[in-house]
Design an enzyme around this catalytic site. Structure first.
Site, PDB file in Angstrom:
ATOM      1  N   HIS A  16      27.711  23.094  31.127  1.00 11.46           N
ATOM      2  CA  HIS A  16      28.986  22.371  31.248  1.00 11.46           C
ATOM      3  C   HIS A  16      29.636  22.045  29.909  1.00 11.46           C
ATOM      4  O   HIS A  16      30.803  21.690  29.859  1.00 11.46           O
ATOM      5  CB  HIS A  16      28.789  21.087  32.058  1.00 11.46           C
ATOM      6  CG  HIS A  16      28.093  19.988  31.310  1.00 11.46           C
ATOM      7  ND1 HIS A  16      26.778  20.092  30.920  1.00 11.46           N
ATOM      8  CD2 HIS A  16      28.535  18.792  30.862  1.00 11.46           C
ATOM      9  CE1 HIS A  16      26.437  18.982  30.266  1.00 11.46           C
ATOM     10  NE2 HIS A  16      27.483  18.176  30.218  1.00 11.46           N
ATOM     11  N   GLY A  21      31.986  26.498  31.143  1.00 11.46           N
ATOM     12  CA  GLY A  21      31.527  25.345  31.906  1.00 11.46           C
ATOM     13  C   GLY A  21      32.464  24.148  31.788  1.00 11.46           C
ATOM     14  O   GLY A  21      32.760  23.470  32.777  1.00 11.46           O
ATOM     15  N   SER A 112      29.129  39.129  33.433  1.00  7.01           N
ATOM     16  CA  SER A 112      29.968  39.690  32.382  1.00  7.01           C
ATOM     17  C   SER A 112      30.319  41.123  32.749  1.00  7.01           C
ATOM     18  O   SER A 112      29.555  41.806  33.424  1.00  7.01           O
ATOM     19  CB  SER A 112      29.195  39.670  31.063  1.00  7.01           C
ATOM     20  OG  SER A 112      29.751  40.581  30.143  1.00  7.01           O
ATOM     21  N   SER A 113      31.465  41.572  32.250  1.00  6.98           N
ATOM     22  CA  SER A 113      31.881  42.950  32.538  1.00  6.98           C
ATOM     23  C   SER A 113      30.959  43.979  31.883  1.00  6.98           C
ATOM     24  O   SER A 113      30.988  45.156  32.233  1.00  6.98           O
ATOM     25  CB  SER A 113      33.314  43.178  32.064  1.00  6.98           C
ATOM     26  OG  SER A 113      33.412  42.924  30.666  1.00  6.98           O
ATOM     27  N   CYS A 114      30.105  43.536  30.947  1.00 10.90           N
ATOM     28  CA  CYS A 114      29.219  44.499  30.267  1.00 10.90           C
ATOM     29  C   CYS A 114      28.093  44.991  31.175  1.00 10.90           C
ATOM     30  O   CYS A 114      27.314  45.849  30.782  1.00 10.90           O
ATOM     31  CB  CYS A 114      28.648  43.906  28.992  1.00 10.90           C
ATOM     32  SG  CYS A 114      27.470  42.585  29.280  1.00 10.90           S
ATOM     33  N   TYR A 141      21.666  41.934  26.969  1.00  2.74           N
ATOM     34  CA  TYR A 141      22.392  40.892  27.699  1.00  2.74           C
ATOM     35  C   TYR A 141      22.807  41.411  29.072  1.00  2.74           C
ATOM     36  O   TYR A 141      22.660  40.725  30.081  1.00  2.74           O
ATOM     37  CB  TYR A 141      23.624  40.488  26.878  1.00  2.74           C
ATOM     38  CG  TYR A 141      24.502  39.448  27.522  1.00  2.74           C
ATOM     39  CD1 TYR A 141      24.076  38.131  27.626  1.00  2.74           C
ATOM     40  CD2 TYR A 141      25.771  39.771  27.986  1.00  2.74           C
ATOM     41  CE1 TYR A 141      24.893  37.156  28.207  1.00  2.74           C
ATOM     42  CE2 TYR A 141      26.589  38.810  28.564  1.00  2.74           C
ATOM     43  CZ  TYR A 141      26.143  37.506  28.664  1.00  2.74           C
ATOM     44  OH  TYR A 141      26.948  36.553  29.238  1.00  2.74           O
ATOM     45  N   LYS A 145      21.895  40.029  32.900  1.00  2.00           N
ATOM     46  CA  LYS A 145      22.918  39.629  33.862  1.00  2.00           C
ATOM     47  C   LYS A 145      22.824  40.453  35.155  1.00  2.00           C
ATOM     48  O   LYS A 145      23.048  39.925  36.249  1.00  2.00           O
ATOM     49  CB  LYS A 145      24.314  39.761  33.242  1.00  2.00           C
ATOM     50  CG  LYS A 145      24.621  38.656  32.237  1.00  2.00           C
ATOM     51  CD  LYS A 145      24.673  37.302  32.917  1.00  2.00           C
ATOM     52  CE  LYS A 145      24.976  36.167  31.989  1.00  2.00           C
ATOM     53  NZ  LYS A 145      24.912  34.858  32.671  1.00  2.00           N
ATOM     54  N   HIS A 184      33.245  36.287  19.656  1.00  2.00           N
ATOM     55  CA  HIS A 184      33.853  37.505  20.187  1.00  2.00           C
ATOM     56  C   HIS A 184      35.149  37.812  19.442  1.00  2.00           C
ATOM     57  O   HIS A 184      35.608  37.026  18.617  1.00  2.00           O
ATOM     58  CB  HIS A 184      34.098  37.347  21.687  1.00  2.00           C
ATOM     59  CG  HIS A 184      32.835  37.359  22.485  1.00  2.00           C
ATOM     60  ND1 HIS A 184      32.262  36.215  22.983  1.00  2.00           N
ATOM     61  CD2 HIS A 184      32.017  38.372  22.858  1.00  2.00           C
ATOM     62  CE1 HIS A 184      31.139  36.527  23.631  1.00  2.00           C
ATOM     63  NE2 HIS A 184      30.968  37.821  23.578  1.00  2.00           N
ATOM     64  N   ASP A 274      33.110  50.516  17.118  1.00  2.00           N
ATOM     65  CA  ASP A 274      34.191  50.122  18.019  1.00  2.00           C
ATOM     66  C   ASP A 274      33.678  49.482  19.303  1.00  2.00           C
ATOM     67  O   ASP A 274      34.391  48.739  19.965  1.00  2.00           O
ATOM     68  CB  ASP A 274      35.017  51.354  18.424  1.00  2.00           C
ATOM     69  CG  ASP A 274      36.209  51.572  17.513  1.00  2.00           C
ATOM     70  OD1 ASP A 274      36.668  50.586  16.902  1.00  2.00           O
ATOM     71  OD2 ASP A 274      36.679  52.714  17.430  1.00  2.00           O
TER      72      ASP A 274
END
Length: 320
Positions: A16, A21, A112-114, A141, A145, A184, A274
């Site tokens: 949180h 959070g 996550s989109s990864c 990571y 996930k 990031h 990249d």
């Protein structure tokens, strides 16, 4: 889709104090939810299985939102692969399993989109999960996930509980991490352009070629998606959360340069990696259910930069 929850439900938000959070906490408060609980990492170590289970037995929340994770950019993921896979698995497994064992019926897991394959077709659909190789720079990571998504799916399948996973695209916003070693791309750029402006508009060096395409979602929009998942029983186990719109890193740099007021040169260091060429989320499933983002990129960057300016002296690691 009907609102399943009353405003007095006890909601535990893991993580949180983090960017996501804290945005979820603010959004829930604004919507009239009054019974929110959180425990800082100094109070509760989510990597400790016994401690997590004891906390849930003691607090007896109705709903858990898992916004806790060990996160970082390309550099951090690459340098600390063991911590990224192990600590993330410990955090989520302790929360998911303890929730399951203590009878919690609703759990929202944030990923996550990864998690999607590096070379999956664009835009990324939920069904592309586990159809190819991951991006090597953050596979540790991503694998953690993916196991969280699969654990929630297994509970849903075997026990019929409302455990759902939301996969956000790149998030940014107030309370972001601006540490140049671990942040990031978007917050790192805000800080770099700001410092360069303060130093007589000196040039700014950015990693890579500037050609990769990225999608960015303002953190308050992510929080709204979590509340949407909380208030509705979503019919599937996995949902992408994003804008469905992307731009090149070069275009992002130009937007941030404009908003920060930097007038110097941008230099692209093409010896640096990249990352994935493109990562656009297909958000059709969430749109079809009735959720859509509200904040466009320029407005979001402006809000984030204003927050940065207001907190520049307080943000850790941010001595100019």
């Amino acid at each position: 889709m009907s609102n399943l929850h009353n405003r007095n439900d006890k909601i535990y938000i893991a993580g949180h104090n983090g960017m996501v959070g804290s945005a979820i906490w603010r959004t829930l408060l604004a919507k009239g939810y009054t019974n929110l609980i959180g425990a800082s990492s100094s109070t509760l170590d989510l990597r400790n299985q016994v401690a997590v289970k004891e906390y849930l037995l003691q607090e007896q929340p109705d709903i858990i939102i898992d916004a806790a994770a060990k996160v970082g950019g390309i550099l951090a993921n690459n340098d600390y692969p063991y911590q990224f896979i192990m600590e993330n698995m410990q955090i989520q497994n302790n929360l998911i399993d303890s929730a399951m064992q203590t009878g919690i019926e609703k759990f929202i897991f944030l990923g996550s989109s990864c998690i999607y394959p590096k070379l999956a077709p664009q835009p990324l659909k939920e069904e592309f999960l586990l159809t190819g190789d991951l991006e090597q720079t953050n596979e540790w990571y991503a694998i953690a996930k993916i196991t969280g998504v699969k654990a929630c799916q297994a509970i849903r399948k075997q026990f019929g509980k409302d455990y759902v996973s939301l996969m956000p695209t790149n998030l940014y916003g107030t309370y972001d991490n601006f540490d140049l070693n671990t942040s990031h791309v978007l917050p790192a750029m805000i800080r770099k352009f700001h410092i360069a402006k303060e130093n007589n508009h000196e040039s700014v060096t950015l990693w890579g070629t500037g050609t990769p395409m990225r999608e960015f979602l303002f953190v308050d929009d992510m929080a709204a998606a979590v509340v949407f998942a909380l208030e509705n029983k979503l019919p599937d186990y996995l949902y992408n959360v994003g804008t469905g719109v992307d731009l090149t890193i070069k275009e992002l740099a130009e937007i941030i340069q404009k908003i920060t007021g930097h007038q110097g040169e941008i230099i692209w260091d093409t010896t640096k990696p990249d990352g994935t060429p493109r990562k656009l989320m297909d958000v059709t499933k969430m749109h079809n259910l009735g959720w859509k983002h509200q904040v466009d990129l320029e407005e979001g960057v402006r809000k984030t930069y204003n927050w940065f300016l207001e907190n520049v002296n307080k943000i850790k690691e941010l001595k100019m």
